[in-house]
Design a protein around this motif. Structure first.
Motif, PDB file in Angstrom:
ATOM      1  N   GLU A  29      88.188  41.856  32.495  1.00 29.40           N
ATOM      2  CA  GLU A  29      88.398  42.328  33.859  1.00 29.40           C
ATOM      3  C   GLU A  29      87.797  41.336  34.858  1.00 29.40           C
ATOM      4  N   PRO A  30      88.290  41.317  36.106  1.00 29.25           N
ATOM      5  CA  PRO A  30      87.670  40.468  37.132  1.00 29.25           C
ATOM      6  C   PRO A  30      86.207  40.864  37.335  1.00 29.25           C
ATOM      7  N   CYS A  43      91.096  37.336  28.034  1.00 25.44           N
ATOM      8  CA  CYS A  43      89.760  36.881  28.444  1.00 25.44           C
ATOM      9  C   CYS A  43      89.585  36.867  29.961  1.00 25.44           C
ATOM     10  N   GLY A  44      90.479  37.557  30.657  1.00 25.48           N
ATOM     11  CA  GLY A  44      90.253  37.798  32.077  1.00 25.48           C
ATOM     12  C   GLY A  44      90.791  36.752  33.030  1.00 25.48           C
ATOM     13  N   PHE A  45      91.596  35.803  32.544  1.00 27.22           N
ATOM     14  CA  PHE A  45      92.165  34.796  33.432  1.00 27.22           C
ATOM     15  C   PHE A  45      93.546  35.262  33.894  1.00 27.22           C
ATOM     16  N   TYR A  96      79.206  35.163  33.025  1.00 24.83           N
ATOM     17  CA  TYR A  96      80.537  35.767  32.858  1.00 24.83           C
ATOM     18  C   TYR A  96      81.574  34.692  32.501  1.00 24.83           C
ATOM     19  N   HIS A  97      81.526  33.588  33.198  1.00 22.56           N
ATOM     20  CA  HIS A  97      82.491  32.508  32.989  1.00 22.56           C
ATOM     21  C   HIS A  97      82.363  31.909  31.590  1.00 22.56           C
ATOM     22  N   LEU A  98      81.146  31.607  31.160  1.00 27.77           N
ATOM     23  CA  LEU A  98      80.939  30.980  29.853  1.00 27.77           C
ATOM     24  C   LEU A  98      81.249  31.939  28.707  1.00 27.77           C
ATOM     25  N   GLU A  99      80.928  33.209  28.867  1.00 26.67           N
ATOM     26  CA  GLU A  99      81.229  34.179  27.800  1.00 26.67           C
ATOM     27  C   GLU A  99      82.730  34.359  27.628  1.00 26.67           C
ATOM     28  N   ARG A 100      83.487  34.304  28.737  1.00 26.37           N
ATOM     29  CA  ARG A 100      84.944  34.375  28.616  1.00 26.37           C
ATOM     30  C   ARG A 100      85.481  33.174  27.845  1.00 26.37           C
ATOM     31  N   PHE A 135      92.948  29.041  33.293  1.00 34.98           N
ATOM     32  CA  PHE A 135      92.279  29.081  31.990  1.00 34.98           C
ATOM     33  C   PHE A 135      92.243  27.690  31.363  1.00 34.98           C
ATOM     34  N   TYR A 136      93.381  27.008  31.396  1.00 38.81           N
ATOM     35  CA  TYR A 136      93.490  25.674  30.795  1.00 38.81           C
ATOM     36  C   TYR A 136      92.480  24.709  31.416  1.00 38.81           C
TER      37      TYR A 136
END
Length: 298
Positions: free
Chosen positions: A209-210, A270-272, A244-248, A278-279
């Motif tokens: 989720e965002p 993964c929330g993107f 949050y960013h690294l765990e995704r 994501f890339y």
């Protein structure tokens, strides 16, 4: 209740044991109201996880999860006599041996007595079949005299006399001895630890989720924005957004390696919201593109 349903209930128990082992004490098993031994065991695990969680928080500490980076692949390359000729970098770390203690040693030396009969049977089968491939449970003896159960895939290489033994192992890294994770006990710190732990757990359980704004997160957990910002960094040594960013990205990396789910779908899981985002984030962090990773189908 039929056998298939019971197997599924037992599988959930295995999942909870794994979650507890990796530090996730917020995982709970939903009761089925069968009032049988499986339900009793499930309730015991739920109670135990709650008690462990309370003890940690009452001490004024937080409980970082040992997450995706703790799944490591160990690979041995054996010759026709089952002597170790090579191995990947994770093997010494997983088995607690120095590299020189493993090199050119009989692989069977590291097999626990409980697995001798299985290993000897697999040796015979692999010796007779040039296309041999089998997955079996084996128990290793580690260098610190502990038992390490794994599922190993044993296979022969084409156009070679070499034998490959692969396994996936969970390694729990030691927590930092830094005061980041251990706070002297007092009521205020206990209360702050509870809030930060709750936010940490919430983020891990909602990676798809965002991320709410800091203001909204603070309101959700009865805190204040500036306290959340400072407290999270103090306890976890990173910002809320960076965590949050690294765990995704860690989750996406694991899903790419271990599943055949399409890359665009993994990005969404993964929330993107867009694959291009994501890339770019994946390549910036890891230095290679998502499509560069080997996948199960390959």
């Amino acid at each position: 209740m039929d056998t298939q349903q019971n197997q599924q209930r037992i599988k959930v128990i295995y999942q909870m044991l794994f979650e507890m082992a990796t530090g996730n004490l917020s995982f709970r098993i939903i009761k089925t109201n069968q009032n049988d031994e499986v339900d009793k065991l499930s309730e015991m695990l739920n109670t135990l996880a709650g008690q462990m969680h309370d003890i940690i928080l009452r001490s004024g500490s937080v409980n970082p999860h040992y997450s995706y980076q703790n799944l490591v692949q160990t690979t041995f390359i054996l010759d026709d006599n089952f002597i170790i000729r090579n191995f990947n970098t994770h093997v010494p770390e997983a088995l607690y041996y120095e590299s020189e203690e493993l090199f050119q040693v009989d692989f069977g030396k590291f097999i626990a007595p409980q697995s001798f009969s299985i290993w000897n049977q697999k040796k015979k089968e692999a010796s007779l079949d040039d296309n041999y491939h089998s997955t079996v449970p084996l128990i290793f003896i580690t260098g610190n005299n502990k038992l390490l159960p794994t599922f190993c895939t044993i296979s022969r290489l084409h156009y070679s006399d070499k034998i490959i033994v692969n396994s996936i192992t969970t390694i729990l890294q030691e927590l930092s001895s830094d005061a980041t994770f251990v706070i002297k006990t007092n009521p205020k710190k206990q209360s702050e630890a509870v809030v930060m732990q709750s936010i940490y757990d919430y983020i891990l359980n909602h990676l798809e989720e965002p991320l709410p704004t800091l203001k909204k997160l603070a309101a959700m957990f009865a805190s204040e924005e500036h306290k959340l910002k400072i407290g999270f960094r103090k306890y976890f040594n990173t910002s809320v957004y960076n965590f949050y960013h690294l765990e995704r990205l860690k989750k996406s990396h694991l899903l790419i390696q271990k599943t055949e789910i399409p890359l665009k779908e993994i990005a969404f899981i993964c929330g993107f919201s867009a694959y291009l985002n994501f890339y770019k984030a994946f390549k910036k962090h890891y230095g290679y593109a998502p499509s560069d990773l080997n996948r199960p189908s390959e």
